[in-house]
Design a protein around this motif. Structure first.
Motif, PDB file in Angstrom:
ATOM      1  N   ARG A 162      10.740   2.425  -3.206  1.00 57.01           N
ATOM      2  CA  ARG A 162      10.686   2.939  -4.576  1.00 57.01           C
ATOM      3  C   ARG A 162      11.741   2.273  -5.450  1.00 57.01           C
ATOM      4  O   ARG A 162      12.906   2.160  -5.084  1.00 57.01           O
ATOM      5  CB  ARG A 162      10.902   4.462  -4.564  1.00 57.01           C
ATOM      6  CG  ARG A 162      10.891   5.119  -5.931  1.00 57.01           C
ATOM      7  CD  ARG A 162      11.249   6.603  -5.848  1.00 57.01           C
ATOM      8  NE  ARG A 162      12.468   6.883  -5.092  1.00 57.01           N
ATOM      9  CZ  ARG A 162      13.705   6.732  -5.588  1.00 57.01           C
ATOM     10  NH1 ARG A 162      13.899   6.311  -6.809  1.00 57.01           N
ATOM     11  NH2 ARG A 162      14.749   7.017  -4.821  1.00 57.01           N
ATOM     12  N   VAL A 163      11.313   1.822  -6.633  1.00 57.33           N
ATOM     13  CA  VAL A 163      12.235   1.259  -7.610  1.00 57.33           C
ATOM     14  C   VAL A 163      13.282   2.329  -7.947  1.00 57.33           C
ATOM     15  O   VAL A 163      12.955   3.494  -8.124  1.00 57.33           O
ATOM     16  CB  VAL A 163      11.470   0.827  -8.886  1.00 57.33           C
ATOM     17  CG1 VAL A 163      12.434   0.468 -10.007  1.00 57.33           C
ATOM     18  CG2 VAL A 163      10.537  -0.338  -8.586  1.00 57.33           C
ATOM     19  N   THR A 182      19.066   2.668  -1.602  1.00 60.76           N
ATOM     20  CA  THR A 182      18.907   1.812  -0.423  1.00 60.76           C
ATOM     21  C   THR A 182      18.345   0.460  -0.834  1.00 60.76           C
ATOM     22  O   THR A 182      18.823  -0.588  -0.383  1.00 60.76           O
ATOM     23  CB  THR A 182      18.006   2.490   0.628  1.00 60.76           C
ATOM     24  OG1 THR A 182      18.610   3.726   1.021  1.00 60.76           O
ATOM     25  CG2 THR A 182      17.820   1.608   1.859  1.00 60.76           C
ATOM     26  N   LEU A 183      17.344   0.460  -1.706  1.00 61.01           N
ATOM     27  CA  LEU A 183      16.779  -0.802  -2.210  1.00 61.01           C
ATOM     28  C   LEU A 183      17.855  -1.610  -2.918  1.00 61.01           C
ATOM     29  O   LEU A 183      17.993  -2.823  -2.672  1.00 61.01           O
ATOM     30  CB  LEU A 183      15.604  -0.529  -3.154  1.00 61.01           C
ATOM     31  CG  LEU A 183      15.056  -1.760  -3.892  1.00 61.01           C
ATOM     32  CD1 LEU A 183      14.470  -2.758  -2.906  1.00 61.01           C
ATOM     33  CD2 LEU A 183      14.025  -1.342  -4.924  1.00 61.01           C
ATOM     34  N   HIS A 220      11.179 -10.811  -3.103  1.00 56.40           N
ATOM     35  CA  HIS A 220      10.801  -9.444  -3.470  1.00 56.40           C
ATOM     36  C   HIS A 220      10.013  -9.482  -4.770  1.00 56.40           C
ATOM     37  O   HIS A 220      10.143 -10.422  -5.558  1.00 56.40           O
ATOM     38  CB  HIS A 220      12.029  -8.521  -3.569  1.00 56.40           C
ATOM     39  CG  HIS A 220      12.962  -8.839  -4.694  1.00 56.40           C
ATOM     40  ND1 HIS A 220      13.884  -9.847  -4.636  1.00 56.40           N
ATOM     41  CD2 HIS A 220      13.117  -8.276  -5.906  1.00 56.40           C
ATOM     42  CE1 HIS A 220      14.569  -9.893  -5.758  1.00 56.40           C
ATOM     43  NE2 HIS A 220      14.115  -8.947  -6.558  1.00 56.40           N
ATOM     44  N   GLN A 221       9.182  -8.457  -4.964  1.00 56.30           N
ATOM     45  CA  GLN A 221       8.314  -8.390  -6.130  1.00 56.30           C
ATOM     46  C   GLN A 221       8.115  -6.932  -6.517  1.00 56.30           C
ATOM     47  O   GLN A 221       7.727  -6.116  -5.671  1.00 56.30           O
ATOM     48  CB  GLN A 221       6.951  -9.022  -5.791  1.00 56.30           C
ATOM     49  CG  GLN A 221       5.907  -8.902  -6.866  1.00 56.30           C
ATOM     50  CD  GLN A 221       6.206  -9.757  -8.076  1.00 56.30           C
ATOM     51  OE1 GLN A 221       6.580 -10.915  -7.927  1.00 56.30           O
ATOM     52  NE2 GLN A 221       6.078  -9.201  -9.259  1.00 56.30           N
ATOM     53  N   VAL A 222       8.376  -6.607  -7.766  1.00 51.44           N
ATOM     54  CA  VAL A 222       8.129  -5.255  -8.257  1.00 51.44           C
ATOM     55  C   VAL A 222       6.630  -5.111  -8.511  1.00 51.44           C
ATOM     56  O   VAL A 222       6.014  -5.957  -9.158  1.00 51.44           O
ATOM     57  CB  VAL A 222       8.924  -4.970  -9.547  1.00 51.44           C
ATOM     58  CG1 VAL A 222       8.573  -3.594 -10.109  1.00 51.44           C
ATOM     59  CG2 VAL A 222      10.421  -5.078  -9.292  1.00 51.44           C
ATOM     60  N   THR A 257       9.048  -1.722  -5.052  1.00 57.33           N
ATOM     61  CA  THR A 257       9.374  -3.133  -4.865  1.00 57.33           C
ATOM     62  C   THR A 257       8.944  -3.515  -3.460  1.00 57.33           C
ATOM     63  O   THR A 257       9.289  -2.831  -2.488  1.00 57.33           O
ATOM     64  CB  THR A 257      10.892  -3.383  -5.039  1.00 57.33           C
ATOM     65  OG1 THR A 257      11.258  -3.033  -6.376  1.00 57.33           O
ATOM     66  CG2 THR A 257      11.237  -4.839  -4.777  1.00 57.33           C
ATOM     67  N   VAL A 258       8.181  -4.580  -3.364  1.00 57.45           N
ATOM     68  CA  VAL A 258       7.791  -5.148  -2.073  1.00 57.45           C
ATOM     69  C   VAL A 258       8.889  -6.134  -1.689  1.00 57.45           C
ATOM     70  O   VAL A 258       9.186  -7.060  -2.444  1.00 57.45           O
ATOM     71  CB  VAL A 258       6.428  -5.865  -2.154  1.00 57.45           C
ATOM     72  CG1 VAL A 258       6.051  -6.441  -0.787  1.00 57.45           C
ATOM     73  CG2 VAL A 258       5.351  -4.922  -2.668  1.00 57.45           C
TER      74      VAL A 258
END
Length: 178
Positions: A59-60, A64-65, A129-131, A136-137
């Motif tokens: 999650r955006v 942690t991201l 990475h890609q939103v 975000t992947v």
């Protein structure tokens, strides 16, 4: 036709609830303070064998991201069938979750290893990475794998936890227990 208008978030969640997956805890360490961060994740997928790459969806806005992206590294702790409490703890957002589990962070690791709760841990370096909408992947090239026990994965689907049926105690070919 606007495709996003046809499927509501509730309908999409119901669709995905019918597709069980394994349960992992993603971990990373803050590069300045060393503070560990982690979250439960069932959106983990193999992307490529060469180079060995996983993708995780986070999650955006997740701390942690943010830590993963700053560090450039993370660990994917694949939880075993006795680790439901840990999955729930890391899904809860409890601020001191690392105080409630045994973990190790060593040199060369992508993030903390949950040694009592993970059957296997993959250490990853972020390769991209890609939103995509709300998430975000993150692509992680796997540079290390440590197996703590025979893989007996914790599963999640239909909005509940489940375990893989046990029909033997043998370690699968190509796996080692350390």
């Amino acid at each position: 036709m606007n495709l996003s208008d046809t499927i509501t978030p509730t309908r999409f969640r119901a669709l995905m609830a019918g597709f069980p997956s394994g349960v992992a805890v993603l971990t990373a360490a803050d590069t300045t303070s060393g503070r560990p961060w982690g979250m439960t994740c069932s959106a983990v997928c193999a992307v490529s064998l060469t180079p060995p790459t996983l993708l995780v969806c986070v999650r955006v806005g997740s701390p942690t991201l943010d830590t993963m992206l700053r560090a450039g590294l993370f660990a994917v702790n694949l939880l075993h069938d006795g680790a439901r409490a840990t999955a729930e703890l890391f899904a809860s957002g409890a601020p001191h979750r690392f105080d409630q589990v045994r973990w190790e962070q060593g040199r060369g690791r992508g993030g903390p290893h949950l040694v009592d709760d993970a059957h296997t841990v993959a250490d990853c370096v972020i390769s991209g990475h890609q939103v995509v909408g709300s998430h975000t992947v993150v692509f992680g090239e796997v540079y290390g794998v440590r197996q703590h026990r025979v893989p007996r994965p914790l599963l999640y689907g239909l909005r509940r936890y489940a375990v893989w049926p046990h029909d033997g105690e043998e370690v699968p070919p190509g796996h080692t227990v350390t």
